[in-house]
Enzyme design. Sequence first.
Site, short mmCIF file in Angstrom:
data_model
loop_
_atom_site.label_atom_id
_atom_site.label_comp_id
_atom_site.label_asym_id
_atom_site.label_seq_id
_atom_site.Cartn_x
_atom_site.Cartn_y
_atom_site.Cartn_z
N LYS A 157 0.85 -1.20 0.00
CA LYS A 157 0.00 0.00 0.00
C LYS A 157 0.88 1.25 0.00
O LYS A 157 2.08 1.18 0.24
CB LYS A 157 -0.93 -0.01 1.22
N TYR A 174 16.44 31.10 3.18
CA TYR A 174 15.35 31.93 3.69
C TYR A 174 15.50 32.20 5.18
O TYR A 174 15.79 31.30 5.98
CB TYR A 174 14.01 31.25 3.45
#
Length: 395
Positions: free
Chosen positions: A57, A287
């Site tokens: 999955k 940043y």
Amino acid sequence: MLSSKQTPSFADNQERDTYAWFSQRAWVEIDLGALSDNIKQLVIFLSPNTQLMAVVKADAYGHGSVTVAQTAIEAGASWLGVATVPEGIQLREAGIKAPILILGATHTPEQIQAIAHWKLQPTLCNPKQAFIFSNTLEAINYNYPLPVHIKLDTGMSRLGTNWQEAADFVQLVQGLPHLHIASIYSHLATADSPDPAIMQVQHRRFEEAVTQIKARGIKIPSLHLANSAATLADPSLHYDMVRAGLAIYGLYPAPHLKNEIQLQTVLQLKARVTHVKTIAAGTGVSYGHQFIAPREMRIAVVGIGYADGVPRSLSHQMEVLIRGQRTPQIGTITMDQLMIDVSSIPDVQEGEIVTLLGEQGAEKITADDWANQLNTISWEILCGFKHRLPRVAVM
């Protein structure tokens, strides 16, 4: 993702590096040989007559579901486990014929028709769902008994009917047209804990439920309870099948289980240096200037970021491998790029490989390392790598 047949057979690392450089700035490398060996080791480890379900999955925990499923079946897995109907359909469209269990809940007529058409096997959790399945199959004139798997809640408090009501539920499903009970199973909540107390409570509840079902004269084709952790922790939990997820990808569900079997890590995360520069002392990086250079530094920009699945919260906390050496990541991790300090590594050039997860030389960084730094689990790390990173299979 490339299949093993499509993957070039690289003679050496230089050829592999050349291939990767022309293909992408960053990629996830999947070692199919390691995956196959993990499956084979688990099959040997299991109790006699116990089958292995490979849980694929969530795109095989980020490894690429189709290629992982094909390799797992070839290596000895008997079943595949997925979470959703589309995940099962993807495997069928790829030509995979092994039995596929949908571990998640399904209940709409559209889902049920797709399950029947693609020969998938659903999980049933309550009487209402069972009636919807039977009525929908009746409405579409489905002429075959659909294999269904009864989920019991023995303590996970997620999917499944209460274990104390198991006999009534199983008897009801047995009496509905178009449905055939293929297995009864449950899921363990604390199998990765060193303290087995809660797991043992769930085990006893499962056994009691099975006893009550059998007392009504109902034959149960198959029982399964163990996930990866329970598989490694206690052979009495193996029953007719185990559902192995994390272990097939070469990671251990808990540190205390590492001595039970030798697993190989399947996934490596790699990227390329895209730019190299020298910055002066006092220069801010990335940043917010959360990092200020304490001295003149040589830094390398690496073409991977949080949009690829490298958690931004690892900024200033992680190391990477380049030329077999550990080097720190500096500055805030950005959407598509991050920066590393290569001051101690002379003449780093654009195009060199940086390993974020995996091995270079004697050094190794794992998903567990990231998970420990972020107070999370390795499952989340593996499932976080985005699909813009190609999965490149190697043997």
